[in-house]
Each structure stands twice: as structure tokens, then as C-alpha cells.
Write a protein that holds these residues in place. Structure first.
Motif, PDB file in Angstrom:
ATOM      1  N   ARG A 175       0.995  -1.360   0.017  1.00 43.19           N
ATOM      2  CA  ARG A 175       0.278   0.032   0.242  1.00 43.19           C
ATOM      3  C   ARG A 175       0.717   1.125   0.136  1.00 43.19           C
ATOM      4  N   VAL A 176       1.468   1.245   0.896  1.00 45.72           N
ATOM      5  CA  VAL A 176       3.192   2.251   1.035  1.00 45.72           C
ATOM      6  C   VAL A 176       3.964   3.192  -0.088  1.00 45.72           C
TER       7      VAL A 176
ATOM      8  N   GLN B 240      -6.062  -1.383  -6.727  1.00 45.22           N
ATOM      9  CA  GLN B 240      -5.621   0.042  -6.535  1.00 45.22           C
ATOM     10  C   GLN B 240      -4.174  -0.287  -6.505  1.00 45.22           C
ATOM     11  N   PHE B 241      -3.327  -0.818  -6.501  1.00 48.55           N
ATOM     12  CA  PHE B 241      -1.948  -0.596  -5.342  1.00 48.55           C
ATOM     13  C   PHE B 241      -0.957  -1.337  -6.690  1.00 48.55           C
TER      14      PHE B 241
ATOM     15  N   ALA C  54       3.023   1.346  -3.008  1.00 48.34           N
ATOM     16  CA  ALA C  54       2.111   1.694  -4.490  1.00 48.34           C
ATOM     17  C   ALA C  54       2.195   3.786  -5.176  1.00 48.34           C
ATOM     18  N   ARG C  55       2.427   4.391  -3.330  1.00 42.08           N
ATOM     19  CA  ARG C  55       2.384   5.428  -3.623  1.00 42.08           C
ATOM     20  C   ARG C  55       3.475   6.557  -4.950  1.00 42.08           C
ATOM     21  N   GLU C  56       4.539   5.746  -5.009  1.00 41.68           N
ATOM     22  CA  GLU C  56       5.325   6.340  -5.569  1.00 41.68           C
ATOM     23  C   GLU C  56       6.129   5.726  -6.443  1.00 41.68           C
TER      24      GLU C  56
ATOM     25  N   LEU D  84       9.464   3.084   2.999  1.00 41.92           N
ATOM     26  CA  LEU D  84       8.683   3.999   1.344  1.00 41.92           C
ATOM     27  C   LEU D  84      10.695   4.953   1.654  1.00 41.92           C
TER      28      LEU D  84
ATOM     29  N   GLU E 122       5.389   4.047   6.396  1.00 40.65           N
ATOM     30  CA  GLU E 122       6.419   4.966   6.049  1.00 40.65           C
ATOM     31  C   GLU E 122       7.527   4.929   5.703  1.00 40.65           C
TER      32      GLU E 122
END
Length: 395
Positions: A27-28, A55-56, A30-32, A381, A378
Motif C-alpha cells: 500500500r505504501v 488500486q496498488f 504504491a504511492r511512489e 518508503l 512509511e
């Protein structure tokens, strides 16, 4: 970065420790980053769980792992020196899927979740390979030996040297290895230096797990965990049969709730005891935590970080737990939580808290502040940013 995300179990629903970590990392990240998930499933019904993961991921591919075939593969390869659980996941179909993806698409990194999946990319020179061991599993197996029945004790005594050797060897085949806590890193390295072995802790969703009921029920103890996992089964039984009767002698109104998905028969039968409820899975875990007076986690063997304890602390609930659990969390006994091991001591600490509302509030507040300051999803990330920068410099 484009990342191939390799898991032995579909990381949804995140209702047990291994799925929880993989899900939140996915999930995290996939943000970047662009993620391709390649995972085993044990049952075709699991395909119904991929919806929340789409979604990820830019792509999701699944490989069926049947129990009969996996058992036969283990039996036919038992002569090999690798651990039985790696043999159980041995699969030419998965190997083919990994090889095709890496040959046909460009990936900057491969994330491998747990050592059972390491075999599929261990001998590849590229792309950049990250092995998330999470725990030094040999530690928990050794600690659990006295609590297994004779058959499983014999099996794990044979398995333990294989796992220890494999953990040491497999780390050398990856660009870096992640562990969940400093304690796990120390167990794996045994005093040796290796800057490729890195601690990436778990996190807690402190918006979801938060104080919402300043009073809670009177004399209500809660223990939460996936109730089909051996260390949670043992802890639930130990709490209900050995510790709770000692508390009851002082506080006859005490009640114990054993909350968690898929309770084993041994756990479900505890509901026959007075003062014990086994509700199984609950829809709103934060509400269940806030309805209790304190959280008890008397795990007699454990490794890594028990997220159930972090979640209780995030909810502002005072926690009494064992030394093994706190070894991973590294909280301060008497400040952020209470540590106790023997039944009499554990029961005494629970009684002290149940009888002292001011102390409960003090430890509950300190525990939440501790978790919020140290446990963030996070962090993974942040680590991938370092990996991406180092890879860019080498191009």
C-alpha cells in the motif's frame, strides 16, 4: 521504481502478521512506485480478495499452490538440505512465472516476502533483490519447542538446524535483507557486522487505532490475535487456564475476551470456561479494544514485533505482556507497558492495573505516544528512496 512484489500468501485480507506487513508495504510503496504482485494462492476462492489490491498494483498474477501437490513436493525433496517450508513452496510453475516476468519486463527491484520465496530469485544477479525475512524464524521455533506435542517437537528439532543454516546462507545471495526489529537482526547476525541487513519495523494506523472510550468496561481483559496461529493459541490457552483463575481470586467479576479470526478448536473450547468469551473476528477492532479495561498478551514464545500489541497501545489501552514480546517492541517496562512472565507475576500485574484507574490512564497515554513516535509504515518508503538513489548513481 518498477518493483516485482513476490509473496507466498496473497496479502489480503491483512488479518495475520505476515499478510499485514506485506499488505501495508504494498500500500505504501504504491504511492511512489509501480508494483507487479506475483503471489501464491492456496484456494481459488482467494481470487475474490484481489479487488482491494488492484488500486496498488499495475498487474497482479497468481499461482495456485495445492496442499496435496505441496505435500508431495516436500516429501520427494526431503533429502535436500533446505528447510521443509521452502520445499513446501517449491514450484516449477512459480519459477516459470518469475522468470517470464523478469525476462519480458523491466524491473528495478524485486521484493521477496519471507525466506520461503527466496528460492525463486536467489541465484539471479539482477535486478536489485530485497529479501524481507521479517523475523529470524529460527528464534521462534527454538523458543516454541517445549510447547509442541512430541510429534511436532521431533519435526521441528530436525527442521531447526536447516532453518538456521538457510537463514545465514540466503542473506548472502541478496543485495539487502530486511528484519523487523533490532532484536531479530542481532539474532540473525550473531555478533557479525553486515550493513546489508537492515531493520524496517512495522507500523500502526494510529488514525484507525485510537482512544475513543475513556472509561471502557470494568475488569474486562482482551487478547487479540489470529487464533489459528500456534503462538496465539498457546497464549490464549495459557491466559484462560493458568492466569485468569489467579486474577479471579482477587476480582471475581473479571472477564476475558479472546478476539481474532479463525479460532482453532482449542481456542473455541475455552468459551466453555467461566469468565471467557471467544467472539472470533470482530468488524471494528478499535471499538473492541476501547471496550476493554486492559490488553493482555502473555505469549510464552514469540519473535519479531507483535502488531496486536502495538495496535492496543495505539488505542490507548494499557498492556501487560511477556519479555519475548517486548524484546521486539523495546518499550520501557512500567512506563509504556508492563512486562511479566510467570503466571503469578502476570496475574498480579493485571490486578494492579485493574484496581488503579490512574495508572491505567498513565500507561495508556505513554504507550500511545511511544507507538506514534516509533512505528510508521512509511519507513519502508524511506528505505526505497535510498535504494532508488543508489541504483541511479550506478547507471
Amino acid at each position: 521504481m518498477r518493483i516485482l512484489f513476490l509473496t507466498g500468501r496473497l496479502p489480503y485480507p491483512p488479518n495475520r502478521g505476515d499478510r499485514l506487513r506485506a499488505y501495508h508495504f504494498l500500500r505504501v510503496l504504491a504511492r511512489e512506485h509501480q508494483i507487479t504482485l506475483l503471489s501464491f494462492i492456496g484456494d481459488d476462492r482467494e481470487t475474490g480478495n484481489i479487488g482491494p489490491l488492484r488500486q496498488f498494483c499495475e498487474d497482479i498474477q497468481l499461482v495456485h499452490r495445492g496442499q496435496l501437490q505441496s505435500t508431495m513436493t516436500t516429501g520427494l525433496n526431503v533429502w535436500r538440505s533446505i528447510p521443509l517450508q521452502s520445499l513446501y513452496y517449491r514450484s516449477s510453475v512459480m519459477q516459470g512465472a518469475v522468470d517470464r516476468l523478469l525476462e519480458r519486463r523491466h524491473f528495478d527491484a524485486v521484493y521477496v516476502h519471507l525466506f520461503r520465496m527466496a528460492q525463486f530469485v536467489a541465484d539471479r544477479p539482477r535486478p536489485y533483490r530485497i529479501l524481507d525475512l521479517t523475523d529470524a524464524i529460527s528464534t521462534e521455533i527454538e523458543r516454541a519447542l517445549p510447547y509442541h506435542d512430541p510429534k511436532w517437537r521431533m519435526i521441528y528439532r530436525l527442521e531447526l538446524p536447516r532453518i538456521r543454516r538457510y537463514e545465514r546462507e540466503i542473506v548472502r545471495k541478496f543485495n539487502e535483507t530486511w528484519l523487523i526489529s533490532d532484536a531479530e537482526r542481532a539474532q540473525l547476525l550473531q555478533g557479525k557486522a553486515d550493513d546489508r541487513v537492515i531493520v524496517i519495523p512495522n507500523g500502526v494506523d494510529t488514525d484507525r487505532f485510537r482512544p475513543s472510550n475513556p472509561t471502557g468496561a470494568d475488569n474486562k481483559i482482551i487478547f487479540v490475535g489470529h487464533m489459528g496461529v500456534f503462538h496465539n493459541i498457546d497464549a490464549a490457552d495459557y491466559m484462560a487456564r493458568d492466569i485468569l483463575p489467579r486474577i479471579h481470586k482477587v476480582l471475581p467479576s473479571v472477564q476475558l475476551d479472546l478476539v481474532g479470526a479463525e479460532p482453532a478448536d482449542q481456542v473455541r473450547h475455552l468459551a466453555k470456561l467461566p469468565m471467557v468469551r471467544v467472539p472470533g473476528h470482530v468488524a471494528d477492532l478499535n471499538a473492541a479494544l476501547n471496550d476493554a479495561t486492559l490488553f493482555a498478551a502473555p505469549l510464552r514464545f514469540a519473535a519479531g514485533i507483535q502488531n496486536k500489541v502495538l495496535e492496543a497501545m495505539a488505542a490507548g489501552l494499557p498492556v501487560v505482556t511477556s519479555s519475548y514480546v517486548n524484546e521486539g517492541i523495546q518499550a520501557t517496562d512500567g512506563v509504556h507497558l508492563i512486562v511479566a512472565d510467570e503466571p503469578d507475576t502476570f496475574a498480579g500485574r493485571v490486578v494492579d492495573l485493574l484496581q488503579d484507574p490512574a495508572l491505567r490512564r498513565k500507561i495508556g497515554r505513554a504507550g500511545r505516544e511511544f507507538v506514534m513516535s516509533r512505528y510508521r509504515w512509511e519507513d519502508v518508503l524511506d528505505r526505497l528512496k535510498i535504494v532508488a538513489e543508489s541504483q541511479a548513481m550506478r547507471r
